[in-house]
Structure formats: structure tokens, C-alpha cells
Design a protein around this motif. Structure first.
Motif, PDB file in Angstrom:
ATOM      1  N   THR A 252       0.836  -1.205   0.000  1.00 34.03           N
ATOM      2  CA  THR A 252       0.000   0.000   0.000  1.00 34.03           C
ATOM      3  C   THR A 252       0.870   1.254   0.000  1.00 34.03           C
ATOM      4  OG1 THR A 252      -0.214  -0.189   2.413  1.00 34.03           O
ATOM      5  CG2 THR A 252      -1.998  -1.092   1.082  1.00 34.03           C
ATOM      6  N   ALA A 253       2.020   1.195   0.657  1.00 38.23           N
ATOM      7  CA  ALA A 253       2.943   2.340   0.616  1.00 38.23           C
ATOM      8  C   ALA A 253       3.386   2.620  -0.813  1.00 38.23           C
ATOM      9  CB  ALA A 253       4.152   2.075   1.505  1.00 38.23           C
ATOM     10  N   GLY A 254       3.569   1.541  -1.608  1.00 40.24           N
ATOM     11  CA  GLY A 254       3.941   1.729  -3.004  1.00 40.24           C
ATOM     12  C   GLY A 254       2.871   2.468  -3.780  1.00 40.24           C
ATOM     13  N   GLY A 255       1.592   2.130  -3.532  1.00 33.93           N
ATOM     14  CA  GLY A 255       0.496   2.854  -4.189  1.00 33.93           C
ATOM     15  C   GLY A 255       0.445   4.308  -3.765  1.00 33.93           C
ATOM     16  N   VAL A 256       0.680   4.561  -2.483  1.00 31.79           N
ATOM     17  CA  VAL A 256       0.715   5.941  -1.972  1.00 31.79           C
ATOM     18  C   VAL A 256       1.809   6.732  -2.668  1.00 31.79           C
ATOM     19  CG1 VAL A 256       1.324   7.325   0.057  1.00 31.79           C
ATOM     20  CG2 VAL A 256      -0.308   5.433   0.280  1.00 31.79           C
ATOM     21  N   ILE A 257       2.983   6.130  -2.793  1.00 27.45           N
ATOM     22  CA  ILE A 257       4.119   6.854  -3.379  1.00 27.45           C
ATOM     23  C   ILE A 257       3.902   7.104  -4.868  1.00 27.45           C
ATOM     24  CG2 ILE A 257       6.595   6.630  -3.904  1.00 27.45           C
ATOM     25  CD1 ILE A 257       6.806   5.276  -1.081  1.00 27.45           C
ATOM     26  N   GLU A 258       3.186   6.220  -5.542  1.00 21.93           N
ATOM     27  CA  GLU A 258       2.817   6.496  -6.936  1.00 21.93           C
ATOM     28  C   GLU A 258       1.970   7.773  -7.024  1.00 21.93           C
ATOM     29  OE1 GLU A 258       0.830   3.133  -8.535  1.00 21.93           O
ATOM     30  OE2 GLU A 258       2.615   1.860  -8.574  1.00 21.93           O
ATOM     31  N   ALA A 259       1.037   7.923  -6.103  1.00 20.35           N
ATOM     32  CA  ALA A 259       0.198   9.132  -6.077  1.00 20.35           C
ATOM     33  C   ALA A 259       1.039  10.367  -5.753  1.00 20.35           C
ATOM     34  CB  ALA A 259      -0.927   8.971  -5.060  1.00 20.35           C
ATOM     35  N   LEU A 260       2.008  10.210  -4.865  1.00 19.80           N
ATOM     36  CA  LEU A 260       2.892  11.335  -4.538  1.00 19.80           C
ATOM     37  C   LEU A 260       3.753  11.714  -5.741  1.00 19.80           C
ATOM     38  CD1 LEU A 260       4.138  10.349  -0.949  1.00 19.80           C
ATOM     39  CD2 LEU A 260       2.343  11.970  -1.551  1.00 19.80           C
ATOM     40  N   GLU A 261       4.268  10.716  -6.440  1.00 20.15           N
ATOM     41  CA  GLU A 261       5.110  10.988  -7.612  1.00 20.15           C
ATOM     42  C   GLU A 261       4.339  11.759  -8.675  1.00 20.15           C
ATOM     43  OE1 GLU A 261       6.295   7.027  -8.557  1.00 20.15           O
ATOM     44  OE2 GLU A 261       8.163   7.148  -7.387  1.00 20.15           O
ATOM     45  N   ALA A 262       3.045  11.425  -8.834  1.00 19.47           N
ATOM     46  CA  ALA A 262       2.219  12.107  -9.831  1.00 19.47           C
ATOM     47  C   ALA A 262       2.070  13.590  -9.515  1.00 19.47           C
ATOM     48  CB  ALA A 262       0.839  11.448  -9.910  1.00 19.47           C
ATOM     49  N   ARG A 263       2.251  13.970  -8.253  1.00 16.51           N
ATOM     50  CA  ARG A 263       2.137  15.369  -7.837  1.00 16.51           C
ATOM     51  C   ARG A 263       3.502  16.002  -7.546  1.00 16.51           C
ATOM     52  NH1 ARG A 263      -2.860  17.371  -5.525  1.00 16.51           N
ATOM     53  NH2 ARG A 263      -4.576  15.991  -6.134  1.00 16.51           N
ATOM     54  N   GLY A 264       4.574  15.247  -7.839  1.00 15.44           N
ATOM     55  CA  GLY A 264       5.916  15.773  -7.581  1.00 15.44           C
ATOM     56  C   GLY A 264       6.252  15.873  -6.107  1.00 15.44           C
TER      57      GLY A 264
END
Length: 366
Positions: A252-264
């Protein structure tokens, strides 16, 4: 002449005796005596009691093999059971409750001695426990507690402590601000224990007003996609006014970080996870994930295998703790988890051989 006659008479008597002996052998069905050496060889060819048919048989019913850690558990458990001289049968249900129950019914009917279960649904799996007990089969819950059933033993890590380690690390990094909690699967009782541990630490800070929980949601089946959708919903509700994220595990942390990456924002908002997945440990040394909680699963697999054999043989099992599963106080063996960040990766995960140095530092210098 008399001497010659006497000699011929003796020869005749000898021939009659030989013919009589031959007839006796034929009438006895050509019986013969087996030399002692051959008798011994025949005896050694008879299977003794220590054959495969007499081995203890352990069944391992697993929820899934899709997340990184579970194939490790499967292989380590198999190795541990076989090293102890027992047989093991392993099935995984790919997150399907009905399939897992069907698989366990098949295992029970096959004549196993102990059923070890990683339940997908902590409540639904309870239906199989009575069936196992009726067949004289002991049941161990492996890493995930089975709810509302009289299971014989629970072997896991201290899951509340896992959540406490996450929250303690995050509180040191972000002593005040807006927190997001991304939970695991609501059907998995472990997810509730992790969350309880997190809030054991955070609640006093929440009560004091230092920390605000601005988003709190479960992730269906622990999937990164569900976690990413939850994180995007958290942004929609709060804009970029988020200071910290605690995720129930590394997937789930990986999914969270994908969302963070999309927003820089990857690496700017700290994220906590647990399980020490390789991708998560790589993110830690790269700086996009703050920490994970390492659970040495080789210890878990070995402990569960040893305890399963003891139950099968009717030997006493020492369980120093008890966990209430909604029906009974379950005898429990709980191992100690370890908080890991970039400063102690070498001394923990790599030192144990859980991941290699080359794997972890693939794109990063130590």
C-alpha cells in the motif's frame, strides 16, 4: 559270484533310495531351504514403520502468493517442515474466500495431521475450524488471526507493535501536522491490529492537538491500486496540506508513493510501511519511503513448523501470550518486529540475507 551279486544288490538299493528321495521332494511341492543370508535380505526389504505413509502431514492453506512476502513464507515453511522429517501440502487461494474453504476441505479429507492457515477473511475461515477438529486435526493461524473460532494456536509477529513502530518513527520525523492513514484490507484482522498499534501512539498527540488525522481509509485486498486511489482521495479532500502518511504495509505504501510521484511530492512527504519488501527497501535508500518494519519471516516459518509438529505428536506447546479472537483467548507465540530506515538497513535486512546489498542499492550509493 557271491561278491558280485552283493555289489549289484547294494547298487540297486542305492538307486531305490535316490528315487524315493526325489519322489518326496516332488510330493512336497519342490520345497527348498532358504539360506540365512537370503532370509535376512528378504526381511530388510519389508518396509519399516518409518515410511512416507507414516510421516506427519502438515497442510499450509495460504490466502495469496501475489504480494512479495508470501512466496517467501511458502518456501521457508516447506523447507522447515521437510527438514523436520514431515510432509507438507500447500495451496493458495488468490484472495478467494470460497476457494480457500474448498481447498481446506480437500486438505482435511486427505488425512493431514495439522492445518496451518493464512486466512483471507478472518471471519469466513472460522467455518472450517470445527470441521478440522471433528476430524481430529489441530489448527494453527499463521501470521493472521482467525476470528470467532476455537483455534489451537496463533503464530505471528506482534502486530500492534508493528503499528507502534510505524507511528513512533513518524512522530519523530513529523511531531505535528496533518496525517493520513492508509489501512490494509478490512477483512484481515491483522489490518485492525496494525491500526490499533498506530493509534496507541498517535492518540495522545491527537488529543493534545499536535496531530490531526485528515484521512483514514481501508485498502481493498491490500492492493497498491486501492491505496493509490485512497491517497488521491486524500489529496482531493485536503489539497497538498498533508504532512505524513502511514500505510499498513509496503504494497500500500507503493500505491501511496505512486500518487505522490504524480504530484511531484515523492520524498517530500514521509511515508511509513511494513514487511520490508524489496521495492520498499529500495525506496528507503533512494529517499521516497521513510521506513518499513522488518519481520524476519524465516523465524516465523521455522517456529510455525516446529509447533505444528509438536501439536501433531501431542507434545506440549509453550505459548507465553494469549490473544482474544472474539470467542476464546488463543494461545499465541508472537515474535518481535524491527523498525528499519536507511540508517540500519545494512545491520538488519541485508545482514540477515533477506535482501542482498546489490539488490537494495541498485541505483544508490551507500
Amino acid at each position: 559270484m557271491i561278491r558280485l551279486f552283493t555289489q549289484m544288490r547294494l547298487i540297486f538299493i542305492a538307486m531305490v533310495m535316490l528315487l524315493s528321495l526325489s519322489a518326496c521332494e516332488n510330493s512336497a511341492g519342490n520345497m527348498h531351504t532358504v539360506p540365512a543370508e537370503e532370509q535376512k535380505a528378504d526381511e530388510s526389504a519389508v518396509p519399516d514403520s518409518d515410511t512416507d505413509q507414516d510421516k506427519i502431514k502438515i497442510a499450509f492453506a495460504m490466502d495469496t502468493l501475489l504480494e512479495e512476502r508470501w512466496p517467501r513464507d511458502r518456501d521457508l515453511f516447506r523447507e522447515a517442515v521437510e527438514a523436520l522429517g514431515a510432509e507438507v501440502e500447500i495451496m493458495a487461494a488468490s484472495g478467494d474466500d470460497a476457494l480457500q474453504i474448498t481447498q481446506m476441505e480437500r486438505m482435511i479429507s486427505s488425512g493431514i495431521d495439522v492445518l496451518v492457515v493464512v486466512p483471507h477473511n478472518a471471519e469466513a475461515t472460522a467455518t472450517i475450524v470445527n470441521m478440522a477438529h471433528s476430524a481430529g486435526i489441530k489448527v494453527i493461524a499463521y501470521d493472521r488471526l482467525i476470528r470467532n473460532a476455537e483455534i489451537d494456536l496463533y503464530v505471528s509477529f506482534d502486530n500492534e507493535r508493528v503499528g507502534e513502530l510505524q507511528a513512533e518513527a513518524m512522530q519523530k520525523q513529523v511531531p505535528s501536522g496533518s496525517y493520513v492513514y492508509i489501512g490494509g484490507a478490512e477483512t484481515d484482522y491483522n489490518a485492525h491490529q496494525f491500526k490499533q498499534g498506530v493509534f496507541n501512539v498517535l492518540q495522545p498527540l491527537i488529543d493534545r492537538g499536535d496531530i490531526r488525522i485528515v484521512f483514514d481509509q481501508w485498502s481493498q485486498d491490500w492492493t497498491p491500486a486501492s491505496a493509490r486511489a485512497n491517497m488521491e482521495a486524500a489529496f482531493q479532500a485536503n489539497g497538498d496540506q498533508i504532512d505524513a502518511v502511514i500505510s499498513a504495509n509496503d504494497a500500500t505504501a507503493g500505491g501511496v508513493i505512486e500518487a505522490l510521484e504524480a504530484r511531484g511530492l515523492a520524498g517530500k512527504i514521509p511515508v511509513a510501511g511494513q514487511d520490508a519488501d524489496l521495492a520498499a527497501v529500495q525506496r528507503i535508500v533512494e529517499g521516497t519511503q521513510m521506513m518499513t518494519v522488518y519481520k524476519p519471516i524465516h523465524l516465523l516459518a521455522e517456529e510455525a513448523a516446529e509447533l505444528a509438529l509438536k501439536l501433531a505428536m501431542g507434545e506440549p506447546v509453550v505459548a507465553d501470550q494469549k490473544i482474544n479472537n472474539g470467542k476464546i483467548e488463543v494461545p499465541s507465540v508472537l515474535l518481535t518486529p524491527i523498525a528499519v530506515d536507511r540508517h540500519n538497513v545494512m545491520d538488519t535486512i541485508i545482514a540477515d540475507g533477506f535482501h542482498t546489498e546489490e539488490e537494495v542499492y541498485r541505483n544508490t550509493e551507500k
